[in-house]
Scaffold this motif. Structure first.
Motif, PDB file in Angstrom:
ATOM      1  N   ASN A 111      71.316  40.263  45.488  1.00  0.00           N
ATOM      2  CA  ASN A 111      71.058  40.895  46.362  1.00  0.00           C
ATOM      3  C   ASN A 111      69.947  39.912  47.224  1.00  0.00           C
ATOM      4  N   ASN A 112      68.930  38.922  47.445  1.00  0.00           N
ATOM      5  CA  ASN A 112      68.106  38.125  47.578  1.00  0.00           C
ATOM      6  C   ASN A 112      69.280  37.247  49.003  1.00  0.00           C
ATOM      7  N   ALA A 113      69.967  37.149  48.430  1.00  0.00           N
ATOM      8  CA  ALA A 113      70.975  35.628  48.514  1.00  0.00           C
ATOM      9  C   ALA A 113      71.890  36.402  49.651  1.00  0.00           C
ATOM     10  N   ILE A 114      71.810  37.699  49.464  1.00  0.00           N
ATOM     11  CA  ILE A 114      72.452  38.419  50.781  1.00  0.00           C
ATOM     12  C   ILE A 114      71.955  39.385  52.002  1.00  0.00           C
ATOM     13  N   MET A 115      70.827  39.489  51.192  1.00  0.00           N
ATOM     14  CA  MET A 115      70.073  39.546  53.141  1.00  0.00           C
ATOM     15  C   MET A 115      69.659  38.818  53.660  1.00  0.00           C
ATOM     16  N   GLY A 116      69.522  37.314  52.532  1.00  0.00           N
ATOM     17  CA  GLY A 116      68.560  36.210  53.977  1.00  0.00           C
ATOM     18  C   GLY A 116      69.597  35.535  54.389  1.00  0.00           C
ATOM     19  N   SER A 117      70.685  36.024  53.564  1.00  0.00           N
ATOM     20  CA  SER A 117      72.125  35.305  54.100  1.00  0.00           C
ATOM     21  C   SER A 117      72.213  35.771  56.306  1.00  0.00           C
ATOM     22  N   VAL A 118      71.432  37.165  56.258  1.00  0.00           N
ATOM     23  CA  VAL A 118      72.225  38.010  57.897  1.00  0.00           C
ATOM     24  C   VAL A 118      70.803  38.130  58.946  1.00  0.00           C
ATOM     25  N   PRO A 119      70.895  38.058  60.323  1.00  0.00           N
ATOM     26  CA  PRO A 119      70.100  39.021  60.474  1.00  0.00           C
ATOM     27  C   PRO A 119      69.161  39.678  60.429  1.00  0.00           C
ATOM     28  N   PRO A 120      68.416  40.300  60.510  1.00  0.00           N
ATOM     29  CA  PRO A 120      67.117  41.150  60.722  1.00  0.00           C
ATOM     30  C   PRO A 120      68.810  42.383  60.987  1.00  0.00           C
ATOM     31  N   ALA A 121      69.358  42.474  62.330  1.00  0.00           N
ATOM     32  CA  ALA A 121      70.307  43.402  63.273  1.00  0.00           C
ATOM     33  C   ALA A 121      72.144  43.607  61.690  1.00  0.00           C
ATOM     34  N   TYR A 122      71.864  43.163  61.525  1.00  0.00           N
ATOM     35  CA  TYR A 122      72.411  42.740  60.111  1.00  0.00           C
ATOM     36  C   TYR A 122      72.727  43.528  58.904  1.00  0.00           C
ATOM     37  N   PHE A 123      71.389  43.777  58.543  1.00  0.00           N
ATOM     38  CA  PHE A 123      70.769  44.807  57.478  1.00  0.00           C
ATOM     39  C   PHE A 123      71.176  45.858  57.331  1.00  0.00           C
ATOM     40  N   GLY A 124      70.902  46.175  57.693  1.00  0.00           N
ATOM     41  CA  GLY A 124      71.776  48.010  57.429  1.00  0.00           C
ATOM     42  C   GLY A 124      73.758  47.891  57.148  1.00  0.00           C
ATOM     43  N   MET A 125      74.035  46.745  57.462  1.00  0.00           N
ATOM     44  CA  MET A 125      76.115  46.483  57.560  1.00  0.00           C
ATOM     45  C   MET A 125      75.984  45.863  56.156  1.00  0.00           C
ATOM     46  N   ALA A 126      74.613  44.775  56.001  1.00  0.00           N
ATOM     47  CA  ALA A 126      74.832  44.536  54.739  1.00  0.00           C
ATOM     48  C   ALA A 126      73.845  44.935  53.512  1.00  0.00           C
ATOM     49  N   SER A 127      73.380  46.184  53.115  1.00  0.00           N
ATOM     50  CA  SER A 127      72.803  46.796  52.458  1.00  0.00           C
ATOM     51  C   SER A 127      74.071  48.036  52.083  1.00  0.00           C
ATOM     52  N   SER A 128      74.482  48.038  53.145  1.00  0.00           N
ATOM     53  CA  SER A 128      75.434  49.099  52.670  1.00  0.00           C
ATOM     54  C   SER A 128      76.928  47.888  52.013  1.00  0.00           C
ATOM     55  N   VAL A 129      76.739  46.480  52.290  1.00  0.00           N
ATOM     56  CA  VAL A 129      78.125  45.956  51.715  1.00  0.00           C
ATOM     57  C   VAL A 129      77.544  46.190  50.448  1.00  0.00           C
ATOM     58  N   ILE A 130      76.590  45.454  49.941  1.00  0.00           N
ATOM     59  CA  ILE A 130      75.814  45.119  48.795  1.00  0.00           C
ATOM     60  C   ILE A 130      75.947  46.599  47.802  1.00  0.00           C
ATOM     61  N   SER A 131      76.405  47.806  48.306  1.00  0.00           N
ATOM     62  CA  SER A 131      76.611  49.112  47.319  1.00  0.00           C
ATOM     63  C   SER A 131      77.590  49.310  47.257  1.00  0.00           C
ATOM     64  N   THR A 132      78.853  48.968  48.622  1.00  0.00           N
ATOM     65  CA  THR A 132      79.608  49.367  48.416  1.00  0.00           C
ATOM     66  C   THR A 132      80.793  48.452  47.453  1.00  0.00           C
ATOM     67  N   VAL A 133      80.512  47.382  47.419  1.00  0.00           N
ATOM     68  CA  VAL A 133      80.231  45.998  46.321  1.00  0.00           C
ATOM     69  C   VAL A 133      80.572  46.427  44.998  1.00  0.00           C
ATOM     70  N   ARG A 134      78.799  46.223  45.294  1.00  0.00           N
ATOM     71  CA  ARG A 134      78.887  46.909  43.121  1.00  0.00           C
ATOM     72  C   ARG A 134      79.208  48.834  42.925  1.00  0.00           C
ATOM     73  N   LEU A 135      79.389  48.991  44.109  1.00  0.00           N
ATOM     74  CA  LEU A 135      79.930  50.529  43.329  1.00  0.00           C
ATOM     75  C   LEU A 135      81.616  50.366  43.390  1.00  0.00           C
ATOM     76  N   LEU A 136      82.139  48.931  43.963  1.00  0.00           N
ATOM     77  CA  LEU A 136      83.506  48.902  43.697  1.00  0.00           C
ATOM     78  C   LEU A 136      83.922  47.962  42.479  1.00  0.00           C
ATOM     79  N   GLY A 137      82.709  47.007  41.828  1.00  0.00           N
ATOM     80  CA  GLY A 137      82.372  46.771  40.644  1.00  0.00           C
ATOM     81  C   GLY A 137      82.633  47.846  39.669  1.00  0.00           C
ATOM     82  N   GLN A 138      81.595  48.657  39.886  1.00  0.00           N
ATOM     83  CA  GLN A 138      81.907  49.770  38.477  1.00  0.00           C
ATOM     84  C   GLN A 138      83.056  50.930  38.536  1.00  0.00           C
TER      85      GLN A 138
END
Length: 456
Positions: free
Chosen positions: A372-399
């Motif tokens: 998760n730290n790698a994902i959030m650190g790979s995008v600028p702060p303006a995209y934190f909201g998008m990256a957070s949604s992607v982390i959650s979505t990918v986790r849920l898709l995996g589940q």
């Protein structure tokens, strides 16, 4: 003062993050009793979990965009309120199918929490402390997973499965009150808050058809066509998003940012391989080994305690040394744990089951917070909201994929999926559980590849 404010917000997000894993892990302990009450088979019981995850996955990205548009605090607060109310309404489910519907509604409210929580943490913590904060948030998820089987097993055994949702509603009220009292900023980012109805419809259709088709592909002849339609719709969705000026999910970032893309792929494979373990062990311990839900809950406590204890440490290590080696090693460790678990079931050894859960817990802690730290650190702060949604979505898709695989495997024999749970053939059930573990082991091995090459 800034540190105090950041820590207050972290505590609020941690409380909300506790709710959904606690709900899922505690409910696992009650599934055999729910099956007996509603005369449902193991495949139907898997849909009690899967429906929640599916609706949550569908709505996480749109809710993340809504959070950008109207404010992350507003969406987060509404989510805590509606999650509480939906937990109370579930008590009135008259049939297994109504329970699935209400779990689906609960999944929508949980999406409001998933889509905003990680982004809020990333926005209030500086980069040098972000890994630690992510680790703390991951740790409380594992605490929820840890105490869920014990508290859920106790409540189910003593007071019935409905009491689990009363307890969840109580926690939801606490989260709501604290959000109102202490979370003041809204974090609006309207430029990133575009809602595209065509994108939302294509996204939802691809998930529903693809995952329903996969889950039912053994039982229903038409399921393979539904699954195929889901694949085609997914391709159309990706094509549409790549061409859209303001996409729901900026798919271009997956092509342009290798760290972001491979970290999310590794995450999906990881959750696909691990999420259904609790479901499978609940069936194994209660239906095959003969333990009651209260005793079975204590077994599942082991893995989550290990994850909760190690996640902050692993998050801090990723701040210092990077994520690739830690996360990749974690995937390999999980594969070893699953092999030990498969062996334990052959030997009917509860000691080996506990050993396997410890190994899986260590591996998951090594993977999750650093990834998760790698994902959030790979995008600028303006995209934190998008990256957070992607982390959650990918986790849920995996589940969801994890549960879809299990549902499909359990349906390989009508004795395991087509009859009430009280009449399940134990030998068939054991074979299907072990087959599932082998599939998950393969997912872990494959997942090491994107985890290792993310920064190359």
């Amino acid at each position: 003062m800034a540190v105090n404010r950041s820590n207050q917000i972290l505590i609020i997000v941690m409380i909300a993050s506790f709710l959904t894993p606690f709900c899922g892990s505690s409910l696992n302990m009650s599934l055999p009793d729910i099956g007996r009450e509603f005369h449902a088979g193991t495949s139907e019981l898997s849909w009690v979990i899967e429906t929640f995850l599916l609706t949550c996955a569908i709505f996480t990205v749109p809710m993340g965009q809504l959070g950008n548009r109207i404010g992350k605090k507003k969406v987060f607060l509404i989510g805590t309120i509606l999650f509480t109310l939906s937990s109370l309404v579930i008590h009135f489910a008259p049939t297994i199918h109504w329970l699935m519907v209400l779990r689906g509604l609960q999944g929508i409210t949980a999406a409001m929490l998933f889509s905003t929580g990680t982004a809020i943490i990333a926005l209030v913590f500086p980069p040098e402390r972000r890994g630690w904060a992510m680790g703390m948030n991951v740790a409380v998820v594992y605490i929820g997973l840890a105490v869920g089987p014990v508290i859920g097993g106790f409540l189910n055994y003593r007071f019935g499965w409905q009491s689990i949702f009363y307890f969840i509603a109580f926690l939801g009220m606490i989260a709501t009150i604290m959000t109102i009292l202490f979370m003041k900023e809204d974090w609006v980012n309207k430029e990133q808050g575009y809602m595209n109805p065509v994108s939302i419809l294509l996204y939802a259709a691809s998930l529903v058809m693809g995952l329903y088709g996969l889950s039912e592909i053994v039982k229903l002849p038409v399921a393979k066509y539904i699954f195929g339609a889901g694949i085609v719709t997914t391709i159309i969705y990706i094509w549409h998003e790549a061409r859209a000026a303001k996409p729901l999910l900026p798919v271009r970032i997956f092509l342009e940012n290798k760290t972001f893309a491979f970290s999310n792929l590794a995450s999906m494979l990881n959750y696909s391989a691990t999420f259904a373990i609790g479901f499978l062990l609940s069936l194994y311990l209660q239906m095959i080994m003969g333990y009651d839900s209260e005793t079975a809950g204590w077994f599942l406590l082991v893995q989550s305690i290990v994850m909760a204890a190690l996640s902050p440490v692993m998050g801090s290590l990723s701040d210092r040394y990077g994520s690739a080696v830690l996360a990749s090693t974690g995937m390999g460790v999980i594969a070893v744990g699953l092999l030990v678990m498969w062996t334990a079931m052959n030997l009917s050894s509860t000691a080996l089951i506990i050993t396997a859960l410890i190994i899986v817990g260590v591996g998951f802690a090594m993977f999750s917070a650093p990834n998760n730290n790698a994902i959030m650190g790979s995008v600028p702060p303006a995209y934190f909201g998008m990256a957070s949604s992607v982390i959650s979505t990918v986790r849920l898709l995996g589940q969801v994929l994890s549960m879809a695989i299990v549902a499909s495997i359990l349906a390989r024999n009508t004795g395991a999926a087509g009859t009430a749970i009280a009449n399940v053939d134990k030998a068939v059930l054991l074979a299907n559980i072990q087959y599932s573990l082998m599939v998950f082991m393969a997912f872990c091995v494959v997942g090491i590849i994107p985890s290792m090459i993310r920064n190359k």
